[in-house]
Each structure stands twice: as structure tokens, then as C-alpha cells.
Design an enzyme around this catalytic site. Structure first.
Site, mmCIF file in Angstrom:
data_model
loop_
_atom_site.group_PDB
_atom_site.id
_atom_site.type_symbol
_atom_site.label_atom_id
_atom_site.label_comp_id
_atom_site.label_asym_id
_atom_site.label_seq_id
_atom_site.Cartn_x
_atom_site.Cartn_y
_atom_site.Cartn_z
ATOM 1 N N ARG A 1 7.349 -11.151 5.099
ATOM 2 C CA ARG A 1 7.063 -10.864 6.507
ATOM 3 C C ARG A 1 7.754 -11.887 7.395
ATOM 4 N NH1 ARG A 1 0.546 -9.497 6.106
ATOM 5 N NH2 ARG A 1 0.749 -7.886 4.495
ATOM 6 N N CYS B 1 0.790 -1.237 0.000
ATOM 7 C CA CYS B 1 0.000 0.000 0.000
ATOM 8 C C CYS B 1 0.825 1.292 0.000
ATOM 9 C CB CYS B 1 -1.014 -0.009 1.140
ATOM 10 S SG CYS B 1 -0.491 -0.790 2.659
ATOM 11 N N ASP C 1 -3.406 -7.714 -4.310
ATOM 12 C CA ASP C 1 -3.699 -6.440 -3.667
ATOM 13 C C ASP C 1 -4.370 -5.476 -4.637
ATOM 14 O OD1 ASP C 1 -3.575 -5.185 -1.262
ATOM 15 O OD2 ASP C 1 -1.405 -4.931 -1.244
ATOM 16 N N GLN D 1 0.459 -11.089 -2.571
ATOM 17 C CA GLN D 1 -0.885 -10.587 -2.275
ATOM 18 C C GLN D 1 -1.587 -10.185 -3.570
ATOM 19 O OE1 GLN D 1 0.005 -7.354 0.560
ATOM 20 N NE2 GLN D 1 -1.235 -8.472 2.038
ATOM 21 N N LYS E 1 -14.187 -2.349 8.232
ATOM 22 C CA LYS E 1 -13.830 -3.335 7.213
ATOM 23 C C LYS E 1 -14.883 -4.428 7.105
ATOM 24 C CE LYS E 1 -11.085 -6.204 10.381
ATOM 25 N NZ LYS E 1 -9.851 -6.997 10.531
ATOM 26 N N HIS F 1 -8.496 -0.493 0.850
ATOM 27 C CA HIS F 1 -7.647 -1.663 0.629
ATOM 28 C C HIS F 1 -8.573 -2.848 0.348
ATOM 29 C CE1 HIS F 1 -4.114 0.140 2.843
ATOM 30 N NE2 HIS F 1 -5.094 0.764 3.463
#
Length: 696
Positions: free
Chosen positions: A412, A383, A432, A430, A514, A560
Site C-alpha cells: 500500500r 479479499c 487474513d 496480513q 464490524k 473478513h
């Protein structure tokens, strides 16, 4: 006749198999394109379904109807079987959908902790949360001293026999029907009580509790723990025959390998013994579907420990499947007005300081590397890169919404003990996307995201969802007005979709509300995949703006969203969902040619090349084994279609086709067969609802 019957069965097989996994549409029109004239021959036992136009020829419309009859018969039977099974086996409840289940699991955890300390008084309790299918509790067993000899006794290692003993004590506690009592105490009183029982881990837990007053829950007057609840009214409310202790595992306190090693008891709890029985059956089935085992067996991927844990190596066959998944994903996004973007794998550490990740997510990031006296960070998120791209130029309200999608690989840090196949890794891709929009555009954008999510997930056979709307937590950024408007937009979008959902009050991220979507697989398990999150934090941190219709500078809403979550994890879920029997359009090898003699090898190679030009994945068996062994090998590798090739087939320009499901299906002319197989792969791209065939 035999050829016609085989052909209809072949097409019916394709319909059933492809339908089962959401991979074929408009089968009625498809089946009508591959018809043998032999089907019209007199004496066919299927002639009742053919119509003579008076000139001895069969009407094409009736040919299609005849084949459709066969396909529909088999297809309907399959759907009926599935529907019947679903009627008998209802979905197991979840913590999100059943508050009573959550309460009994939480209380069961307390009862288990009490039982452990009664059986083993030296045990110290730490944390014991409910989880998706039950609960666990972590215990510390210190070294003790033998009262008679004075010798040091090593810390206890729990065994299966110990679990049986603990369960018996749990049943006794449940039978006593102790009341569950909530009590509020001051922080000072909580410290005193903890010191009185000598459990230092509770002191650390208390330090992490920032709210007042401190609540504890007691089982009668015999046992207590720090807890926020909720619980059932008394231990007698717990169904002892629906609770089972499962296993023991090691866990470091606070997940820190430098701290004490604890012993974690996993358990499952349900509302009645019938649910427990169904859960155990589901777990038995899950073992057969383990993606780690199937991935190795089918040569799809590997984790090479010499390279490091949690790093995925995609083998050729797995790469074929992944490539098809990604190409479908990209095509659907482009069709829905997204732009595909690519961003770097590392960036200057200052970027992660601006985004806040360095402050709030540092434990999940790898260590920095030095480049020309500056620190660089391998990316844990995509992001911030998209925010920089947005900020590249001043945007007008006319430019919005902007939709950028990326299959971005991130890294990660995960402790080695938490890694698990493809489900939890250190490097993953991802799916994304970020949407920058005006406040008044938000609900329509969320609806479009949910539509796209449904389209993509249903393509892979996932059409049952558990949905959670999470609202503003106590600590958050952004004004009341923007939180209210965003929450209203998310909820409005769910209502437009007509989807059932639960609300997790205060469960949103600190930067915005969310929607989380869990998919339900073939054996009833739920998997967290898709998420849609509003973000009021990053636009503020990066100073993102647009020029409004009035000429003022305003901050856009940032959304997102991910649909798969990650390619790796979704791939693991997909493998387990279909037990490695991938739908035709995804199968790494869609058809294998089985030569019965070396003399037909060149013919097989030419057929495979012709198939490749149509976009099909066809390979030729080496022919070093007997035919029966070739067939067994192909079936073990889950290849949907096989074609036996001998001298007769080569001379006639045909293939003798068989499938794992129905065996021999008859002989087919090459161009017609390849054309239909190609169309089946192509039609999979048109599938929008699993189990429903669209009409042309």
C-alpha cells in the site's frame, strides 16, 4: 543439597519466566520429570518436603510435590507482585470507554487553537481532532510584512518556548470559564463568516461537509470553529493541570505534499493531574521499548533506505521469531477447520475495478504496471482473490461455511512522512481470513473467530482487550434486514463471550458492521489489532452464490477477519511489550553454550546438534572472550539460558546452567536438561490463558 536446590531454582526460574509471557503449562507435572537423586540426600535443608517410603528412596510423587513447592513459591510471589502493581496502577481511560474524557480533549483542542490565534494573530486554523492520548491542531503561518520596514517576514516556526506561551494563554482561557455554545447556521452564512475572518482552509473544510445544517462551536463570543462536537459545557470544566503541550511537527494540508506545509501541535489531556503523571511515566517507559531501537540492537530487522522506505528486511534472528509466530498461527487455524491458501501478489486491474478498490482506495494503491498491453496492479488487499476462488465453482449450502486463511503480503502506498518502523510500512503480511457462510451460521462463526482470537493473542501475553462494535453508517450497501441480522449476530457473539464492549453508532464500514479489538500492552498502551467485519458488498460485486436447500440461488455472508492485523505491526508491538525479552518458545536463541577452553568446542557443537534434533535453538559462543564477557554478551542479547562448559562438564557429560534472572543454577545431565527445555517449548503451544496453568 546444592544440586537439588539449584535444580529446583532452575525449574522455578523457567516457570516464572515462561509463565510471565504465557509460555508454559502444567508446570507441576513438568517439574516432576527432572529430579536429581541428590535431592533426597540426608542433611538437605529441603528435606522437610521429601517423603521416605521406608526403603530410603524418595517417592516420585513427593519429588514432584517438592519441586512444585519451590516453583509455586517463586511463581506466587511473582504473580502477587504483578497483581499488586495492577491494583495501584489502574488502566488509563480511553476515548472509547470515557465520553467525558473525549469531550474535554475536544474542547481542549479548541482552547489551544484559540490561544494560538491570540498569541500569534497571523495563524490560520485548519483541523484539530482528538486522538488516542490527546489531540492535535494544524496551523498555517503565512508570510507577513514588517509594518515598519515593509520587508517580508518568513512564516513562523513554532518553538518549545512558543508552546509554553500558548499553554499560559490556554490556562487563562480556562480560568475565564467561557461557555461553549453550539450554533446551527446555513451553508451560506458559514461561507460569509469564514470570509469575514479570512481563513480559506475553513472553506475547503466546509466543502467536505455534506450534511445540513452546518454546526459551529463558539468559545464565548470570542472564537469559533466548524465542528460537530461534542464538548464540555464551559472552558472552566477543563483541568488545566492535566493538559500538556508535547511537540510540534510538520504536516501537509490534506496530506498532499503539493499543498501548504502546516505546523501541527500535539498535546495530551486527561481528567486529572494523576492521570497525566501516569501517562508521562508510560511515555518514558515507551521510549525504552522503541521497537526500532531494540530491533537494531538485537539484530532482528532493518529498513534499507537504498531499497526504499517502508520495506522490511527480516534478519536471521527476526526471521526465526517470525517463522515461529507464523507456524503457530497456521497450526491453530488448521486445528479450527480453516484451509490455508496462497494467492498471487499482482492481478489484472480489472479485478480491482470489480472489487471497487480502484474507485474507493486508489490513493492507497501503487501505480499500475503494463503487461502485454494490459494493466496490472500489485495487490493492496487479499479479499478479491478469495472471492475469485469461491466463484470457481457453484457451491451448495452443504459446503458452507468455507474458511480460508492466508498470510498474504500486500503493498500500500504510504507517504514517506507517515512511515514508522514496523508500525506503518508499505509492504506487509496480513494474517487474513475470509469466511463464507449462511445467515443462520453467522453468530456461531463470529463466536469461533473470537475464541480463536483469544487463543492466539493470549499465547503472546495479550489478555486485556478494548472492544468496539460499529454499526451501520449513513451511507451503506445492503438491506435493512441483512444489516439488522448481521449486527445482532456480532452483538450476540460478544454476549456469548461475556466481553464488555462499547458501541460506535454509525461507525461501521459502508459494506457491513464490524467488531474491532484493541490489545493492551505491558505499560497500558492500546493497539488496534484484530477485526471482524461482515461484508455485503463484495459478494454482490462478484456475484457470489450458493444453492439453498430449496434449490434457489442465494448470496452468502462474507466475513473478513484478521487477528494480528499484520505480522510486521504485531511484531513491533510484541518487541515493545516484552522489551526484546522474548518468551522461551520464541527466543531466536534459546540457550548459548559458553566454552571456557578451545578443548571443549567440539563437545559444545555436539550438544548444539543434539538440541537441534529436539527442535531447540542452541548456539555455541566463539569462545574468543573471557567467560565474564561471554555471559554479559549473552545477557545483552536477551538469551534466556546460558550453559558454561569446561573440561569438568565435558568429562561428566553435563552443563553448568545459569540464567540472567537468577545467575548460576547448578549442573545438569545433558539429555535430561534438553528434554525439559524441549518440553517447555512444546508446552507453550498448549497455552490458552495467560497467567493460568492448565492441569493435565
Amino acid at each position: 543439597m546444592k544440586v537439588a536446590s539449584s535444580m529446583s531454582l532452575f525449574l522455578a526460574t523457567l516457570a516464572v519466566n515462561l509463565h510471565r509471557y504465557g509460555s508454559c503449562r502444567a508446570f507441576s507435572s513438568l517439574s516432576g520429570r527432572l529430579v536429581s537423586s541428590a535431592a533426597a540426600a540426608k542433611g538437605s535443608r529441603d528435606s522437610a518436603f521429601l517423603a521416605d517410603d521406608g526403603d530410603g528412596k524418595v517417592s516420585p510423587s513427593y519429588q514432584s510435590r517438592w519441586l512444585s513447592h519451590h516453583a509455586t513459591t517463586v511463581l506466587s510471589a511473582t504473580v502477587a507482585e504483578q497483581t499488586s502493581a495492577e491494583a495501584v496502577e489502574e488502566d488509563l481511560p480511553t476515548n472509547e470507554s470515557d465520553d467525558e474524557l473525549l469531550r474535554l480533549r475536544h474542547t481542549s483542542a479548541h482552547v489551544m487553537a484559540m490561544a494560538v490565534q491570540q498569541v500569534f494573530p497571523e495563524a490560520q486554523v485548519t483541523i484539530g481532532p482528538w486522538i488516542d492520548n490527546g489531540f492535535y491542531y494544524d496551523f498555517f503561518f503565512p508570510e507577513t510584512t514588517d509594518a515598519e520596514t515593509g520587508e517580508t517576514v518568513p512564516s513562523r516556526k513554532l518553538t518549545d518556548q512558543d508552546l509554553k506561551q500558548i499553554k499560559k494563554r490556554m490556562d487563562k482561557i480556562i480560568g475565564a470559564d467561557h461557555p461553549i455554545i453550539r450554533e446551527e447556521v446555513t451553508r451560506e452564512e458559514a461561507v460569509q463568516r469564514i470570509n469575514d475572518i479570512g481563513e480559506p482552509f475553513k472553506l475547503e473544510i466546509l466543502e467536505s461537509i455534506k450534511t445540513e445544517p452546518i454546526t459551529i462551536y463558539k468559545i464565548g463570543n470570542e472564537w469559533w470553529d466548524l465542528c460537530a462536537g461534542p464538548h464540555v459545557e464551559s472552558t472552566g470544566k477543563l483541568p488545566k493541570k492535566a493538559i500538556a503541550l508535547q511537540s510540534v511537527a510538520g504536516a501537509y494540508w490534506r496530506g498532499d505534499e503539493n499543498r501548504e506545509m502546516l505546523q501541527r501541535i500535539y498535546a495530551t489531556a486527561w481528567k486529572d493531574p494523576g492521570q497525566l503523571k501516569r501517562y508521562k511515566k508510560m511515555m518514558q517507559e515507551a521510549k525504552k521499548r522503541d521497537h526500532r531501537v531494540l530491533g537494531k540492537k538485537l539484530d532482528l530487522f532493518s529498513i534499507q533506505e537504498d531499497a526504499g522506505g517502508g520495506l522490511v528486511f527480516w534478519h536471521p534472528k527476526g526471521s526465526v521469531i517470525r517463522r515461529n509466530i507464523e507456524e503457530f498461527w497456521k497450526a491453530e487455524h488448521i486445528n479450527n477447520d480453516y484451509d490455508i491458501v496462497y494467492t498471487p501478489h499482482i492481478a489484472n486491474l480489472n479485478l480491482w475495478k470489480t472489487s471497487g478498490h480502484n474507485d474507493f482506495y486508489r490513493d492507497g494503491m501503487f501505480q499500475q504496471m503494463e503487461v502485454e498491453n494490459e494493466e496490472y496492479q500489485i495487490k493492496p488487499m487479499n479479499c478479491p482473490f478469495h472471492c475469485l476462488m469461491y466463484k470457481d465453482e457453484l457451491r451448495s449450502y452443504r459446503d458452507l461455511p468455507i474458511r480460508w486463511a492466508e498470510l498474504g503480503t500486500v503493498y500500500r502506498y504510504e507517504r514517506s512522512g507517515t512511515l514508522h518502523g514496523l508500525m506503518r510500512v508499505r509492504g506487509f503480511t496480513q494474517d487474513d481470513a475470509h469466511i463464507f457462510c449462511l445467515p443462520e451460521q453467522l453468530q456461531d462463526e463470529i463466536v469461533a473467530v473470537l475464541d480463536l482470537t483469544e487463543t492466539i493473542l493470549s499465547r503472546f501475553g495479550f489478555d486485556k482487550y478494548d472492544i468496539m462494535l460499529s454499526t451501520r453508517p449513513d451511507k451503506s450497501v445492503g438491506s435493512d434486514d441483512i444489516w439488522d441480522a448481521a449486527t445482532e449476530a456480532l452483538e450476540g457473539a460478544l454476549k456469548v463471550k461475556g466481553w464488555d464492549y462499547a458501541i460506535d453508532e454509525g461507525g461501521g464500514a459502508f459494506y457491513g458492521p464490524k467488531i474491532d479489538l484493541k490489545i493492551r500492552d505491558a505499560i497500558g498502551r492500546t493497539w488496534q489489532c484484530s477485526t471482524v467485519q461482515c461484508d455485503f458488498n463484495l459478494p454482490d460485486r462478484f456475484g457470489l452464490e450458493y444453492v439453498s436447500a430449496e434449490g434457489t440461488r442465494e448470496q452468502p455472508i462474507m466475513v473478513h477477519r484478521a487477528i494480528f492485523g499484520s505480522i510486521e505491526r504485531f511484531f513491533g508491538i510484541l518487541v515493545e511489550n516484552c522489551t526484546g525479552k522474548f518468551p522461551f518458545w520464541l527466543a531466536p536463541v534459546q540457550m548459548r553454550l559458553l566454552p571456557v577452553t578451545d578443548a571443549v568446542h567440539d563437545y559444545c557443537v555436539e550438544v548444539s546438534k543434539k538440541a537441534a534434533r529436539l527442535g531447540l535453538r542452541v548456539e555455541v559462543d566463539r569462545g574468543s572472550e573471557r567467560l565474564a564477557k561471554q555471559i554479559r554478551n549473552a545477557e545483552k542479547e536477551q538469551i534466556p539460558i546460558m550453559a558454561v562448559v569446561g573440561m569438568k562438564e565435558m568429562e561428566a557429560g553435563t552443563l553448568a546452567v545459569r540464567s540472567k534472572e537468577l545467575g548460576d543454577l547448578g549442573t545438569f545431565e545433558i539429555d535430561s536438561l534438553l528434554g525439559e527445555l524441549s518440553r517447555c517449548s512444546e508446552y507453550a503451544e498448549e497455552m490458552t490463558v495467560v497467567g493460568q496453568q492448565q492441569q493435565e
